[in-house]
Design a protein around this motif. Structure first.
Motif, PDB file in Angstrom:
ATOM      1  N   GLU A 702       0.810  -1.218   0.000  1.00 25.95           N
ATOM      2  CA  GLU A 702       0.000   0.000   0.000  1.00 25.95           C
ATOM      3  C   GLU A 702       0.842   1.267   0.000  1.00 25.95           C
ATOM      4  N   ILE A 703       1.922   1.277   0.799  1.00 26.04           N
ATOM      5  CA  ILE A 703       2.649   2.559   0.913  1.00 26.04           C
ATOM      6  C   ILE A 703       4.018   2.517   0.246  1.00 26.04           C
ATOM      7  N   GLY A 704       4.453   1.333  -0.192  1.00 27.25           N
ATOM      8  CA  GLY A 704       5.737   1.222  -0.882  1.00 27.25           C
ATOM      9  C   GLY A 704       6.885   1.045   0.100  1.00 27.25           C
ATOM     10  N   SER A 705       7.865   0.213  -0.282  1.00 28.00           N
ATOM     11  CA  SER A 705       8.957  -0.081   0.654  1.00 28.00           C
ATOM     12  C   SER A 705       9.834   1.148   0.901  1.00 28.00           C
ATOM     13  N   ASP A 706       9.767   2.153   0.010  1.00 35.54           N
ATOM     14  CA  ASP A 706      10.610   3.335   0.250  1.00 35.54           C
ATOM     15  C   ASP A 706       9.992   4.283   1.266  1.00 35.54           C
ATOM     16  N   ASN A 707       8.790   3.977   1.732  1.00 36.02           N
ATOM     17  CA  ASN A 707       8.203   4.807   2.794  1.00 36.02           C
ATOM     18  C   ASN A 707       8.295   4.149   4.160  1.00 36.02           C
ATOM     19  N   MET A 708       9.099   3.099   4.249  1.00 37.40           N
ATOM     20  CA  MET A 708       9.304   2.471   5.555  1.00 37.40           C
ATOM     21  C   MET A 708      10.711   1.873   5.601  1.00 37.40           C
ATOM     22  N   PHE A 709      11.067   1.297   6.733  1.00 38.04           N
ATOM     23  CA  PHE A 709      12.425   0.787   6.895  1.00 38.04           C
ATOM     24  C   PHE A 709      12.341  -0.716   7.149  1.00 38.04           C
ATOM     25  N   LEU A 710      12.675  -1.453   6.104  1.00 38.03           N
ATOM     26  CA  LEU A 710      12.504  -2.908   6.165  1.00 38.03           C
ATOM     27  C   LEU A 710      13.844  -3.588   6.349  1.00 38.03           C
ATOM     28  N   PHE A 711      13.811  -4.717   7.002  1.00 39.16           N
ATOM     29  CA  PHE A 711      15.062  -5.458   7.179  1.00 39.16           C
ATOM     30  C   PHE A 711      14.743  -6.933   7.441  1.00 39.16           C
ATOM     31  N   GLY A 712      15.801  -7.726   7.478  1.00 36.63           N
ATOM     32  CA  GLY A 712      15.707  -9.084   8.012  1.00 36.63           C
ATOM     33  C   GLY A 712      15.344 -10.169   7.024  1.00 36.63           C
ATOM     34  N   ALA A 713      15.487 -11.400   7.529  1.00 38.51           N
ATOM     35  CA  ALA A 713      15.202 -12.583   6.719  1.00 38.51           C
ATOM     36  C   ALA A 713      13.730 -12.591   6.319  1.00 38.51           C
ATOM     37  N   LYS A 714      13.465 -13.143   5.155  1.00 40.33           N
ATOM     38  CA  LYS A 714      12.082 -13.273   4.679  1.00 40.33           C
ATOM     39  C   LYS A 714      11.496 -14.608   5.177  1.00 40.33           C
ATOM     40  N   VAL A 715      10.184 -14.713   5.080  1.00 41.08           N
ATOM     41  CA  VAL A 715       9.513 -15.914   5.599  1.00 41.08           C
ATOM     42  C   VAL A 715      10.153 -17.196   5.033  1.00 41.08           C
ATOM     43  N   HIS A 716      10.404 -17.209   3.719  1.00 40.58           N
ATOM     44  CA  HIS A 716      10.908 -18.446   3.107  1.00 40.58           C
ATOM     45  C   HIS A 716      12.385 -18.698   3.414  1.00 40.58           C
ATOM     46  N   GLU A 717      13.079 -17.728   4.020  1.00 30.39           N
ATOM     47  CA  GLU A 717      14.508 -17.925   4.310  1.00 30.39           C
ATOM     48  C   GLU A 717      14.757 -18.448   5.725  1.00 30.39           C
ATOM     49  N   VAL A 718      13.753 -18.302   6.568  1.00 31.10           N
ATOM     50  CA  VAL A 718      13.953 -18.575   7.992  1.00 31.10           C
ATOM     51  C   VAL A 718      14.366 -20.028   8.268  1.00 31.10           C
ATOM     52  N   GLN A 719      13.683 -20.939   7.607  1.00 30.42           N
ATOM     53  CA  GLN A 719      13.953 -22.354   7.849  1.00 30.42           C
ATOM     54  C   GLN A 719      15.420 -22.700   7.575  1.00 30.42           C
ATOM     55  N   ALA A 720      15.902 -22.254   6.404  1.00 31.24           N
ATOM     56  CA  ALA A 720      17.287 -22.565   6.017  1.00 31.24           C
ATOM     57  C   ALA A 720      18.275 -21.929   6.998  1.00 31.24           C
ATOM     58  N   LEU A 721      17.975 -20.728   7.439  1.00 30.78           N
ATOM     59  CA  LEU A 721      18.875 -20.064   8.386  1.00 30.78           C
ATOM     60  C   LEU A 721      18.942 -20.839   9.692  1.00 30.78           C
ATOM     61  N   ARG A 722      17.785 -21.361  10.091  1.00 30.29           N
ATOM     62  CA  ARG A 722      17.764 -22.121  11.348  1.00 30.29           C
ATOM     63  C   ARG A 722      18.559 -23.399  11.205  1.00 30.29           C
ATOM     64  N   GLU A 723      18.415 -24.013  10.026  1.00 32.37           N
ATOM     65  CA  GLU A 723      19.135 -25.277   9.834  1.00 32.37           C
ATOM     66  C   GLU A 723      20.642 -25.052   9.860  1.00 32.37           C
ATOM     67  N   LYS A 724      21.068 -23.907   9.347  1.00 28.66           N
ATOM     68  CA  LYS A 724      22.505 -23.581   9.380  1.00 28.66           C
ATOM     69  C   LYS A 724      22.993 -23.498  10.826  1.00 28.66           C
ATOM     70  N   GLY A 725      22.122 -23.012  11.696  1.00 31.37           N
ATOM     71  CA  GLY A 725      22.396 -22.950  13.130  1.00 31.37           C
ATOM     72  C   GLY A 725      23.755 -22.368  13.465  1.00 31.37           C
ATOM     73  N   PRO A 726      24.585 -23.151  14.185  1.00 28.90           N
ATOM     74  CA  PRO A 726      25.858 -22.637  14.675  1.00 28.90           C
ATOM     75  C   PRO A 726      26.781 -22.174  13.551  1.00 28.90           C
ATOM     76  N   ALA A 727      26.558 -22.712  12.333  1.00 28.25           N
ATOM     77  CA  ALA A 727      27.436 -22.330  11.237  1.00 28.25           C
ATOM     78  C   ALA A 727      27.183 -20.877  10.806  1.00 28.25           C
ATOM     79  N   LEU A 728      26.075 -20.331  11.277  1.00 25.70           N
ATOM     80  CA  LEU A 728      25.728 -18.957  10.898  1.00 25.70           C
ATOM     81  C   LEU A 728      26.712 -17.976  11.507  1.00 25.70           C
ATOM     82  N   LYS A 729      27.159 -17.066  10.670  1.00 26.36           N
ATOM     83  CA  LYS A 729      28.070 -16.046  11.224  1.00 26.36           C
ATOM     84  C   LYS A 729      27.229 -14.892  11.768  1.00 26.36           C
ATOM     85  N   THR A 730      27.401 -14.607  13.039  1.00 29.16           N
ATOM     86  CA  THR A 730      26.719 -13.418  13.544  1.00 29.16           C
ATOM     87  C   THR A 730      27.746 -12.283  13.558  1.00 29.16           C
TER      88      THR A 730
END
Ligand code: 73E
Length: 829
Positions: A702-730
């Motif tokens: 409705e308002i366009g992504s340039d009118n807000m501040f978006l970040f972070g993993a998307k719904v479809h990415e969450v599972q894979a990130l979790r599976e990576k677990g400890p291998a994830l670089k923070t």
């Protein structure tokens, strides 16, 4: 009317001087009368609270007139009605909302000022009606407002808890819970209906009887409790229609148990009977899981049974054939909490009305619809079979029969796929046998709604995948919405007037899509100027409140950055606090000359943790510990402040939201079914810092992504990130701020250890570490945008302009047309 009835009606109207009048003089007269005769104080001397009581009673009288007219009209027209069943309604305060919906706000203010009182001051006297936990409960309240405004023939049903959601008291940074005995000072917004009461049965056993040569089941209850109705009129805006929210209170049954009296222990017999009242005494304060508690199950059945007795009585007054029941009645289940209504309708139709199983089942399949608010399979409600068997023996039999028929039908369709059959069964086998209330609801409802598009996709692809494959046509979604009456008109009168001025009409209050008309003025210097002024006044009000609550003085030039909602790990208040620590750390390590570039921030966090949710309570403590350090650091001064607003509730939200520049909705993607706070901030021109989760995905459209501040993993990415677990670089910054907490930089290191463990050592389930870098980038983008106030104000205007889709008016219209099959029924006065 005609003839004798007409003459009588005219005489009554003459005696009563017609309907109540709304001019300031009539209102003053009514207020004074209520001071004298209702509040029983002298009309020559009364204080603010007494004036509030008298004013409320005057408003209530007007509500009652409209309520009567509406109910009489509904009865005469006999349309199909919606019955909205919900165990939670978070109504907040009623006075301001009522006078605005009745269109008498200015008249009341005039009347009061002539009596020496100020409307705003009196409105502050009212306590919140907090008969709910959070989003789900406030959604019910917003939807009732929209149903009334859109003239739908609707009724709400719920429980009149004596204790609403606990009061949060913070002592030394720790949350303590205190009971909310909200009825202490009376409640002018309800009408007790002593004559509307029903007996609700529990326990006992089921016997078989022969009736007219046919076998039938008879439930012999072991306990009977009386449900007494309390009606809460809900006025629509710009219409005379006023719908009813009927809440049930438990009272000892009128049927005397002679035996216990005859044993001679009179006192104990009375005390035992009194225990019935505990059923409606307290709201469960967990907003995710409360499985297997007997009292909770009793509450659910109590309100379902009373509501259905009431609904069926009303139906039978006008009809003598149950085959037309589905043409007259739509029953909406707000989550699975009221789903015992399904076996209850079956029981009444089969055992009491003797319709026969197939005819009853046919009716049940046409009347129920179900909205789920849950994302995770673990969040689904289950009832232990043992408990159900003891409390509601006949209902358990009925559920077994429904399940048997369903399983037979399913086998014909999918064959003997035992894994799938057992996943779909209403009965969960295992060490503890359970009834799966969601499965029961899906099997018996004609429609299963999600609360946002992505939520619905998750339901279809994960949570209820098996059911979606079987019955794709049942699955729909209606994106949640909130009412602009409360969330703009009541809570932000300055902005409301400004919008009306620039649109040249108040019609947006009923037709919210008109807000898009603001888009063309978004860059207009005059509007921007006025917009900023309104926002500044709201910020001042909020700053005063913050100082009164926490003693912290905040600068109005700072960005007010707000996260208010229930405290949950998935909502990631911890991510917010860790980034505040990072900001503090950066300022501390900065050259003094560079500090001029820092955008000053006031970080505001508020929310309640469920009393037994240890980690959430530690997040609250951490927030206080960090605030203590930052706010007392004179070196940092106005560059950064952190405040925790205690006892967050609806009326606090009404104050905070209009004063926020930025608001955070930062759940781990895939965890917030919808989220409705974001919609309230959006309407008020607050910019959003958010993950692409729940309804935010539709807000972006409705308002366009340039009118807000978006970040972070998307719904479809969450599972894979979790599976990576400890291998994830923070990122290093993340490790650094967590270490500061661990090392006791804010004190209480032993206390915070388990909190740190939730995000480190490979256990970061909610992905704070992996989202941290992009979160900081979004924060930096917000800072940058804030420096350019012209740009910021344009984004703010565009946020309000794009918020129309998130009105509960739209949601209710979609439900009415696509799910309930009801039409408006407007009272013609
Ligand atoms: O995402 C929110 C949603 O906006 C969701 O978490 C919330 O419902 C809101 C309105 O749709 C919710 N509350 C509950 N489940 N989902 C819940 C569960 C048990 C008891 C009380 C509330």
């Amino acid at each position: 009317y005609s003839g004798e009835r007409k003459a009588k009606a005219e005489r009554i109207l003459g005696l009563m001087d017609g309907f109540l009048k709304n001019d300031p003089v009539s209102l003053q007269k009514d207020i004074l009368e209520h001071v004298e005769y209702t509040v029983a104080r002298s009309r020559f001397s009364f204080d603010d609270f007494e004036a509030y009581q008298a004013l409320s009673h005057s408003v209530r009288d007007r509500l009652i007139e409209r309520w009567h007219d509406t109910q009489v009209y509904f009865k005469r027209k006999d349309p199909k009605r919606l019955y909205f069943l919900s165990l939670e309604f978070l109504m907040g305060r009623s006075l301001s909302n009522s006078v605005i919906n009745l269109g008498i706000r200015d008249q009341c203010a005039d009347a009061l000022s002539q009596l020496g009182f100020e409307f705003e001051v009196l409105a502050e006297q009212e306590g919140d009606a907090a008969l709910g936990n959070g989003g789900l409960a406030r959604l019910s309240a917003c939807q009732m407002d929209s149903l009334a405004t859109l003239d739908y023939p609707a009724w709400g049903y719920g429980l009149r808890y004596q204790y609403g959601l606990f009061r949060q008291v913070i002592l030394d940074g720790f949350q303590h819970e205190q009971p909310d005995y909200w009825l202490n000072f009376g409640n002018p917004w309800e009408i007790e209906r002593v004559h509307v009461s029903y007996a609700v049965k529990f326990y006992g056993n089921v016997e078989e009887e022969i009736l007219n040569g046919e076998k039938c089941k008879v439930w012999i209850p072991g306990e009977t409790v009386e449900a007494v109705a309390y009606d809460n009129p809900i006025p629509g805006y710009g219409t005379r229609n006023t719908v009813n929210l009927r809440l049930w209170a438990a009272k000892p049954s009128g049927q005397h148990d002679m035996e216990s009296y005859n044993t001679g222990d009179y006192i104990n017999a009375v005390v035992n009977r009194q225990r019935a009242e505990t059923i409606s005494s307290v709201l469960y304060p967990d907003d995710r899981s409360h499985q297997g508690k007997e009292l909770r199950l009793k509450q659910q059945y109590f309100f379902v049974s009373a509501s259905l007795q009431d609904i069926i009585r009303r139906f039978k007054e006008a009809h003598d054939n149950f085959d037309v029941f589905p043409e007259k009645v739509a029953l909406q289940l707000n989550d699975t909490h009221p789903s015992l209504a399904i076996p209850e309708v079956m029981r009444v139709l089969v055992d009491e009305e003797h319709l026969g199983w197939n005819r009853a089942w046919d009716i049940v399949c046409k009347i129920f619809s179900f909205t789920t608010h849950t994302v995770l399979p673990e969040g689904l409600e289950k009832i232990p079979v043992d408990l159900l068997e003891s409390l509601l023996p006949r209902h358990l039999q009925i559920i077994y029969d429904i399940n048997f028929n369903f399983m037979e039908e399913l086998k014909k369709k999918i064959g003997l796929d035992y894994d799938r059959l057992s996943r779909m069964s209403i009965v969960e086998e295992g060490a503890v046998k359970n009834i799966r209330m969601a499965n029961l609801s899906i099997v018996c409802c004609h429609t299963v709604d999600g609360v946002s598009r992505v939520h619905s996709e998750l339901l279809k692809s994960r949570v209820f995948k098996d059911f979606y494959e079987l019955w794709p046509q049942k699955f729909q979604y209606k994106t949640n919405g909130v009412t602009q009456r409360r969330w703009i008109v009541v809570s932000n009168p300055g902005l409301s007037a400004l919008i009306s001025k620039w649109l040249g009409t108040e019609a947006w209050i009923r037709d919210v899509d008109l807000l898009t008309g603001l888009r063309e003025y978004a860059a207009d210097a005059d509007l921007q100027q006025e917009w900023k002024m309104v926002r500044k006044v709201n910020k001042m009000r909020l700053a005063e409140y913050i100082e009164a609550m926490s003693g912290v003085k905040v600068s109005l030039d700072a960005m007010f950055d707000v996260q208010i909602k229930r405290i949950h790990e998935y909502k990631r208040q911890l991510l917010n606090i860790l980034s505040i620590i990072h900001r503090y750390d950066c300022i501390k390590n900065m050259e003094k000359s560079d500090r001029r570039k820092v955008v000053p921030r006031v970080c505001i966090i508020g929310g309640k943790a469920a009393p037994g949710y240890e980690i959430a309570k530690k997040i609250i403590k951490l927030c206080h510990a960090v605030a203590e350090k930052i706010n007392n650091d004179t070196d940092v001064g106005d560059l950064l402040k952190l405040v925790f607003i205690p006892d967050y509730n609806v009326s606090v939200a009404e104050l905070v939201i209009p004063g926020a520049d930025l608001s955070q909705h930062i759940s781990t993607a895939g965890h917030e079914a919808s989220g409705t706070g974001s919609m309230k901030f959006l309407m008020n021109g607050c910019l959003l810092l958010a993950t692409a989760d729940g309804s935010t995905i539709e807000i972006i459209e409705e308002i366009g992504s340039d009118n807000m501040f978006l970040f972070g993993a998307k719904v479809h990415e969450v599972q894979a990130l979790r599976e990576k677990g400890p291998a994830l670089k923070t990122p290093l910054q993340f490790a650094r701020v967590v270490k500061m907490v661990r090392d006791g930089y804010f004190g209480f290191e032993d206390h915070f250890k388990s909190l740190c463990d939730t995000v480190e050592g490979g256990s970061d389930f909610y992905l704070l570490g992996s989202d941290f870098a992009s979160y900081l980038e979004a924060q930096a983008a917000a800072d940058k945008a804030f420096v350019d106030q012209e740009k910021w104000t344009r984004m703010s205007i565009l946020s309000t302009a794009g918020s129309g889709r998130f009105s509960s008016d739209r949601t209710m219209e979609e439900y009415a047309k696509k799910t309930w099959g009801i039409e408006p029924c407007k009272c013609p006065f």
